[in-house]
Design an enzyme around this catalytic site. Structure first.
Site, mmCIF file in Angstrom:
data_model
loop_
_atom_site.group_PDB
_atom_site.id
_atom_site.type_symbol
_atom_site.label_atom_id
_atom_site.label_comp_id
_atom_site.label_asym_id
_atom_site.label_seq_id
_atom_site.Cartn_x
_atom_site.Cartn_y
_atom_site.Cartn_z
ATOM 1 N N LYS A 142 1.655 4.256 -2.883
ATOM 2 C CA LYS A 142 1.267 5.659 -2.739
ATOM 3 C C LYS A 142 2.677 6.460 -3.095
ATOM 4 O O LYS A 142 2.698 7.587 -3.763
ATOM 5 C CB LYS A 142 1.167 5.928 -0.939
ATOM 6 C CG LYS A 142 0.037 5.670 -0.495
ATOM 7 C CD LYS A 142 -0.280 5.544 0.784
ATOM 8 C CE LYS A 142 -1.572 5.073 1.296
ATOM 9 N NZ LYS A 142 -1.816 4.860 2.651
ATOM 10 N N ASP A 198 0.784 -1.186 0.078
ATOM 11 C CA ASP A 198 0.072 0.120 0.042
ATOM 12 C C ASP A 198 0.708 1.292 -0.076
ATOM 13 O O ASP A 198 0.604 2.151 -0.703
ATOM 14 C CB ASP A 198 -0.800 -0.035 1.257
ATOM 15 C CG ASP A 198 -1.894 1.301 1.277
ATOM 16 O OD1 ASP A 198 -2.685 1.281 0.418
ATOM 17 O OD2 ASP A 198 -1.620 2.036 2.068
HETATM 18 N N1 LIG Z 1 -9.333 3.058 5.210
HETATM 19 C C1 LIG Z 1 -8.609 4.074 4.825
HETATM 20 O O1 LIG Z 1 -8.246 4.879 5.691
HETATM 21 C C2 LIG Z 1 -8.353 4.549 3.473
HETATM 22 C C3 LIG Z 1 -9.007 3.642 2.453
HETATM 23 N N2 LIG Z 1 -8.491 4.163 1.160
HETATM 24 C C4 LIG Z 1 -9.297 3.179 0.212
HETATM 25 O O2 LIG Z 1 -10.423 3.236 0.205
HETATM 26 C C5 LIG Z 1 -11.093 1.864 -0.487
HETATM 27 C C6 LIG Z 1 -12.203 1.363 0.083
HETATM 28 O O3 LIG Z 1 -11.759 0.830 1.297
HETATM 29 P P1 LIG Z 1 -12.994 0.321 2.399
HETATM 30 O O4 LIG Z 1 -14.211 1.188 2.177
HETATM 31 O O5 LIG Z 1 -12.172 0.239 3.630
HETATM 32 O O6 LIG Z 1 -13.216 -1.148 1.625
HETATM 33 P P2 LIG Z 1 -14.288 -2.171 2.209
HETATM 34 O O7 LIG Z 1 -13.839 -3.505 1.793
HETATM 35 O O8 LIG Z 1 -15.045 -1.911 3.320
HETATM 36 O O9 LIG Z 1 -15.709 -1.695 1.030
HETATM 37 C C7 LIG Z 1 -15.345 -1.973 -0.285
HETATM 38 C C8 LIG Z 1 -16.454 -2.002 -1.043
HETATM 39 O O10 LIG Z 1 -16.302 -2.052 -2.423
HETATM 40 C C9 LIG Z 1 -17.225 -3.029 -2.971
HETATM 41 N N3 LIG Z 1 -16.889 -3.651 -4.210
HETATM 42 C C10 LIG Z 1 -15.635 -4.284 -4.220
HETATM 43 N N4 LIG Z 1 -15.492 -4.626 -5.559
HETATM 44 C C11 LIG Z 1 -16.576 -4.056 -6.280
HETATM 45 C C12 LIG Z 1 -16.927 -4.345 -7.573
HETATM 46 N N5 LIG Z 1 -16.032 -4.886 -8.543
HETATM 47 N N6 LIG Z 1 -18.130 -3.664 -7.886
HETATM 48 C C13 LIG Z 1 -18.879 -2.878 -7.042
HETATM 49 N N7 LIG Z 1 -18.432 -2.954 -5.637
HETATM 50 C C14 LIG Z 1 -17.501 -3.608 -5.322
HETATM 51 C C15 LIG Z 1 -17.490 -4.115 -1.896
HETATM 52 O O11 LIG Z 1 -18.970 -4.527 -2.079
HETATM 53 C C16 LIG Z 1 -17.477 -2.831 -0.813
HETATM 54 O O12 LIG Z 1 -19.036 -2.573 -0.411
HETATM 55 C C17 LIG Z 1 -9.635 1.247 -0.663
HETATM 56 O O13 LIG Z 1 -9.342 1.267 -2.178
HETATM 57 C C18 LIG Z 1 -8.625 1.809 0.211
HETATM 58 O O14 LIG Z 1 -7.562 1.799 -0.482
HETATM 59 C C19 LIG Z 1 -8.097 5.201 0.807
HETATM 60 C C20 LIG Z 1 -7.513 5.899 1.804
HETATM 61 C C21 LIG Z 1 -7.791 5.797 3.191
HETATM 62 N N1 LIG Z 2 -4.677 1.498 4.428
HETATM 63 C C1 LIG Z 2 -4.076 2.651 4.261
HETATM 64 C C2 LIG Z 2 -5.144 3.531 4.259
HETATM 65 C C3 LIG Z 2 -5.054 4.834 3.572
HETATM 66 O O1 LIG Z 2 -4.807 4.787 2.127
HETATM 67 C C4 LIG Z 2 -3.153 3.192 5.451
HETATM 68 O O2 LIG Z 2 -2.937 2.322 6.266
HETATM 69 O O3 LIG Z 2 -2.355 4.099 5.168
#
Ligand SMILES: NC(=O)C1=CN([C@@H]2O[C@H](COP(=O)(O)OP(=O)(O)OC[C@H]3O[C@@H](n4cnc5c(N)ncnc54)[C@H](O)[C@@H]3O)[C@@H](O)[C@H]2O)C=CC1
Ligand SMILES: N[C@@H](CC=O)C(=O)O
Ligand code: NA
Length: 816
Positions: free
Chosen positions: A682, A678
């Protein structure tokens, strides 16, 4: 005095007639008005159908009964029994005459325009006679007037031209002779010198009102209809369209010429000539001021007054050397079309004179082509003219307003709104008056175009963004919560409305062009959603063709990435927190950027690095202002930062990782954080944004995990390996503590080289003081060379990430 005209709906039912009479009664307190009436709604169409059926020898009786019943129901409901008889009797006489006429048409199998006018005249005669009688219950002075005797025309049946001089004398004499009465006058009908009934064509009752108003020098002509005046756009297309308080005659003409069906422009001419104001009022909302159409309109702050449109149009292209320098070519062409009553909606000619394009109704296109082929046979044979070409399924959109004349940039704003929404313009025409700029576009784009243009010009109004969201997990859910909470504030303070027009996760998907409610999106999706299908989701988004459209990718999946390119090519912006797109092949990363730029849409991914912290934006602004990045040093894994900030004292490594996941810091698969992938993504995105065309393999990664953890084939397995290797992590912790140092996982970009390494740093290091999921990034650049530019703060977590996605969404389209 005033002339009040009531249209079909206003006389269409007992209830509406009561309302009409209360409006007349109120007006009567000032002075006796002249009331011009249309036929009851639907009656003119029925009469036309009946006449045509009779001509074919078919039945018209059912319709006749229907018309009778419509009037009789009103009489029964609004007149006391004792007063009903004279009205029934007179109406029955009308219907008998009508039946005789229809019988004659049936016998002859011939319907002349003259006979048709005679048949149609019963619509107005019945409604006016009936309403005058009902009114006489309320005011004795009510008088039914068969206006056909007072408006004199030529014998152009169906669309007769008024003999203004004679008509004005007749109307004035009649009015003087009946002073003190409230006149209920039939609209639409007139008569020729021989006394045969004629009709005034489309909008005929408005015309009657204008003729009476002009003859009597009325102070005002009120057109009572069923809408709140003239609006900025067709309210069926643009929900945000609003009523215009004032318009000049020219503006009203231009606006109604294309579409706004409230009044028919030629009917205004008599009023226009005498500068008599016309007021469009709503019978069903009589207190609403309506629209004033007059000559001395106040200066308006609106850049344009409105957008009018015609949804079905064809264009005909004529090209060839035969036109070059040939005086009279277009004269021949257009007089030919006008002779044959083909209405030309718009004309453009290239300055080389090599081609002429003009727009006509699709139903006229075939005839126009045939006429042209005949008229220009010689030129066609000599190849001086190419065969005329027709293009169908087009629409016209026009912006209208006198202010355009004084305001530069109006066409720029129009074309920018169209361009940003991927709407191709087929032809353009600007009237030399500069009151109107018209464009021809595909009919399928019309609704999107009118909405986008409406947003672009009426900036006092809310801009609407239509978003389609993929992913309803940690981030997606939180985004919906934030949007829901923030909607009222956005509306009130930022003139912005965000509509969620589509939602999908891996299981279900749901759409609404009107915007889905964010109160119950989850249960709605679960109960009413259809089976998810990513390609179908994207297709539907494109097909809905909504203006200011944004695709929001809140997944961590690779499949959505494949659709980005096509989405940009459909002029839809993309906002994503998913790093997989920008960190795959460099060629793809570059193509996303180039395509978004080419199609004039935005590609925002602030949360790809440091969640909501302004890192991507800061770097972009440095680069755009000409700065050069010498070095970037950063802690960009929120998860590992949290672990190292909390893996102290008695805390175990495994437990701390679990905590990070529970707090929503980790990727859906926490191995991606701990194995450095990850972080690598970045650094790669930052390096690319800083101008280095790197690939993933160019990033050197120092592992913080022992081999067994790295090789774990499932998340479960991974956690159990973390537990088994507790001693390894304890050792790291002790060594750092013994040296009064802390563990830091630090990325560095320098001279185009990127590496991520595990370091132990003491309190002299700028990255020593961190807590929670803090990220920190320092940019050393040409301009920030003595001391770096530093951004620091929580770099993971649902709230801060969703907030970053939110900010990207509302920035879409706002920089232009
Ligand atoms: N948690 C954090 O602090 C941060 C997260 N992110 C990014 O946010 C994104 C989402 O993370 P979360 O919400 O934690 O993930 P999550 O696993 O909780 O949710 C992912 C969602 O995407 C849906 N999904 C997956 N593949 C799909 C597809 N082909 N078609 C339709 N829906 C689909 C799933 O059904 C689920 O609702 C990731 O890419 C992550 O890298 C970015 C910055 C910070
Ligand atoms: N999983 C990531 C969330 C942000 O992109 C992290 O821990 O930094
Ligand atoms: Na960020």
């Amino acid at each position: 005095m005033k002339v009040l005209k009531f249209g079909g709906t206003s006389v269409g039912s007992a209830e509406n007639i009561k309302t009409l009479l209360s409006i007349v009664a109120k007006e009567k307190l000032q002075s006796n008005p002249v009331v011009v009436l249309s036929a009851m709604s639907g009656v003119t169409n029925l009469l036309t159908d009946m006449a045509e059926s009779a001509e074919r020898g078919e039945d018209y009786d059912t319709s006749l009964k229907e018309i009778e019943a419509k009037h009789f129901a009103v009489i029964r409901s609004l007149l006391p029994a004792a007063a009903q008889n004279p009205v029934f009797t007179r109406l029955k006489i009308f219907f008998n005459e009508l039946e005789d006429l229809l019988q004659a048409v049936t016998n002859l199998r011939e319907l002349s325009l003259q006979t048709k006018d005679q048949i149609l005249s019963y619509g107005e005669r019945c409604s006016s006679f009936m309403i005058a009688h009902i009114a006489s219950q309320q005011f004795e002075e009510a008088l039914y007037v068969n206006g056909s005797e007072l408006i004199k025309t030529d014998s152009n049946f169906g669309q007769a031209r008024v003999d203004t001089e004679l008509t004005e004398i007749l109307i004035n004499d009649f009015y003087q002779a009946n002073k003190g009465k409230v006149l209920f006058v039939t609209g639409f009908i007139a008569s020729n010198a021989a006394g045969r009934v004629t009709t005034l064509g489309r909008g005929g009752s408005d015309y009657t009102a204008a003729v009476w108003g002009s003859a009597l020098n009325a102070e005002e002509i009120e057109i009572w209809t069923d809408v709140n005046g003239m609006m900025t756009a067709d309210p069926r297309i643009v929900k945000k369209a609003f009523s215009l308080p004032e318009l000049s005659y020219t503006e009203a003409m231009e606006l109604s010429y294309f579409g706004a069906k409230v009044i028919y422009p030629p009917t205004m001419i008599p009023a226009f000539m005498k500068k008599i104001p016309i007021v469009i009022k709503n019978t069903f909302e009589p207190d609403f001021a309506g629209t004033y159409i007059k000559s001395d309109v106040k200066a308006s702050r609106l850049p344009i007054k409105g957008i009018s449109s015609i949804d079905h149009i064809s264009i005909i292209n004529l090209t060839g050397s035969g036109m070059v320098g040939k005086a009279g070519f277009s004269g021949r062409l257009f007089s030919l079309l006008s002779r044959e009553q083909i209405n030309v909606v718009l004309i453009t000619q290239s300055s080389s004179e090599h081609s002429i394009t003009f727009a006509v109704k699709p139903t006229d296109a075939g005839q126009a082509i045939a006429l042209i082929k005949k008229e220009f046979e010689l030129e066609l044979d000599a190849n001086k003219l190419a065969l005329p070409e027709v293009e169908n399924n087009l629409a016209v959109l026009a912006i209208v307003g006198e202010n355009m004349k004084r305001t530069p940039g109006m066409s720029g704003r129009l074309f920018n709104a169209l361009g940003r929404n991927g709407i191709n313009v087929r032809a353009i025409a600007q009237g030399s008056s500069e009151y109107n700029i018209s464009v021809i576009i595909s009919a399928a784009d019309l609704s999107k175009a009118v909405n986008a243009v409406h947003d672009a010009f009426f900036t006092d109004l809310k801009r609407t963004l239509n978003i389609f969201c993929l992913g309803t997990g940690n981030i997606g859910k939180t985004l919906f919560k934030q949007l829901r909470e923030q909607m009222p504030f956005l509306s009130a303070n930022n003139d912005l409305q965000v509509k969620v027009a589509g939602i999908s996760n891996t299981r279900k998907m749901i759409f609404s062009a009107e915007g889905l409610s964010l109160e119950d999106w989850e249960s709605n999706l679960n109960t009413n959603g259809e089976q998810a299908d990513l390609a179908g989701f994207v297709e539907r988004m494109k097909a809905l063709n909504l203006p200011n459209c944004v695709f929001v990718d809140n997944t961590a999946a690779e499949t959505p990435i494949e659709f980005y390119q096509g989405i940009f090519e459909s002029s839809i912006s993309v906002v994503t927190c998913n790093k997989k797109g920008n960190s795959a092949d460099f060629a793809q990363y570059k193509s996303f950027k180039d395509t978004a730029r080419k199609f004039g849409v935005d590609f925002y991914y602030e949360t790809n690095v440091g969640a909501g912290l302004p890192i991507i934006r800061t770097l972009r602004e440095l680069m755009m202002s000409g700065d050069k990045v010498a070095c970037i040093e950063a802690i960009l894994s929120g998860t590992i930062s949290y672990i190292f900030n909390n893996f102290k004292g008695d805390a175990g490594f495994y437990e701390t990782v679990k905590e990070a996941q529970e707090l929503g810091y980790t990727e859906p698969d926490p191995r991606d954080d701990l194995n450095g992938k990850d972080f690598m993504r970045k650094m790669l995105i930052l390096a690319r944004d800083a101008g280095y065309p790197l690939e993933a393999i160019d990033v050197k990664i120092d592992n913080i995990l022992p081999e067994a953890c790295l090789n774990a084939t499932s998340v479960e397995d991974f956690y159990s390996e973390l537990q088994k290797n507790a001693a390894y992590f304890e050792d790291l912790k002790t060594r750092a503590a013994n040296d009064k140092k802390v563990l830091r996982y630090i990325g560095k970009l320098e001279n185009g080289n990127v590496e991520i390494s595990l370091q132990m740093v003491d309190d002299s290091h700028p990255f020593y003081m961190l807590s929670g999921s803090d990220n920190i990034i320092s940019f050393t650049t040409d301009r920030y060379h003595a001391r770096p530019l530093v951004v620091k703060g929580p770099g993971a977590g649902a709230e801060v990430t969703a907030a970053g996605v939110f900010a990207d969404i509302i920035n879409v389209g706002s920089l232009s």
